[in-house]
Design an enzyme around this catalytic site. Sequence first.
Site, short mmCIF file in Angstrom:
data_model
loop_
_atom_site.label_atom_id
_atom_site.label_comp_id
_atom_site.label_asym_id
_atom_site.label_seq_id
_atom_site.Cartn_x
_atom_site.Cartn_y
_atom_site.Cartn_z
N HIS A 18 0.91 -1.19 0.02
CA HIS A 18 -0.14 -0.12 0.11
C HIS A 18 0.80 1.36 0.11
O HIS A 18 0.52 2.12 -0.77
CB HIS A 18 -0.88 0.28 1.08
CG HIS A 18 -1.77 -1.04 1.41
ND1 HIS A 18 -2.14 -1.71 2.61
CD2 HIS A 18 -2.83 -1.51 0.50
CE1 HIS A 18 -3.10 -2.57 2.08
NE2 HIS A 18 -3.72 -2.39 1.25
N LYS A 42 -15.96 -9.04 10.84
CA LYS A 42 -15.41 -9.69 12.12
C LYS A 42 -13.78 -10.16 11.87
O LYS A 42 -13.27 -10.29 12.77
CB LYS A 42 -16.27 -10.99 12.47
CG LYS A 42 -17.54 -10.49 12.90
CD LYS A 42 -18.19 -11.60 13.75
CE LYS A 42 -19.48 -11.39 14.16
NZ LYS A 42 -20.55 -12.07 13.43
N ARG A 91 -2.36 -6.37 -8.57
CA ARG A 91 -1.42 -7.11 -8.20
C ARG A 91 -1.13 -8.30 -9.36
O ARG A 91 -0.09 -8.48 -9.99
CB ARG A 91 -1.34 -7.62 -6.76
CG ARG A 91 -1.03 -6.76 -5.67
CD ARG A 91 -1.50 -7.25 -4.22
NE ARG A 91 -3.03 -7.22 -4.34
CZ ARG A 91 -3.62 -7.60 -3.28
NH1 ARG A 91 -3.17 -7.69 -2.21
NH2 ARG A 91 -4.95 -7.37 -3.29
N SER A 129 -2.93 -7.77 2.90
CA SER A 129 -3.24 -7.76 4.35
C SER A 129 -3.64 -8.80 4.94
O SER A 129 -3.25 -9.52 6.09
CB SER A 129 -4.28 -6.58 4.44
OG SER A 129 -3.95 -5.44 4.04
#
Length: 162
Positions: A18, A42, A91, A129
């Site tokens: 990022h 969640k 990507r 991530s």
Amino acid sequence: MKRSVIYPGSFDPLTNGHVNIIERAAKCFDKVIIGVAKNSSKNSILSSSERVKILKKVFKNKNKIFVDQFEGLLVDYANKKKIFTVLRGMRTVQDFEYELQMATSNNKLNKKVETIFMVADGNYSHISSSLIKDIIRLGGDASKFIPKIVEKELKKKLLEKG
Ligand code: ADP
């Protein structure tokens, strides 16, 4: 005329991939707004305010880079900011289908909204991530892939959770 762009995402957590996109975008645009999506997933490891805090620390000395958060549709946020160029990172081909769907949908929702893509730097194209979250949750060392501040915050978070 000032050229501005919104770089939206979850940034849960911010990775070196990022950071690379944001720094390159700041060379192409006068103003880069990082739009942190407030999602209630969640699976989030950091709250949206923690993510914003980290981004603000990482880019505190960069005068073209601004950190903000938004809830709801990206097109509504773009409308509110009066910035209609959206930047996303690309990507692999895996990103392509999802990004194409998002970019097309956003443009259908608001004709003014255009999405542009920046190809990931080869050094970071393997970083996501979710990969970082897996490494951290399994007790691994993700320090090569994330800024120092992120590592510190994640460790703190894991210690809090016991
Ligand atoms: P989202 O949940 O909206 O996909 P992310 O925080 O995962 O948000 O990603 C935000 C943007 O950054 C996306 O366009 C994504 O493709 C891009 N991105 C994520 N990781 C990388 C990376 N390693 N290199 C380049 N771009 C990346």
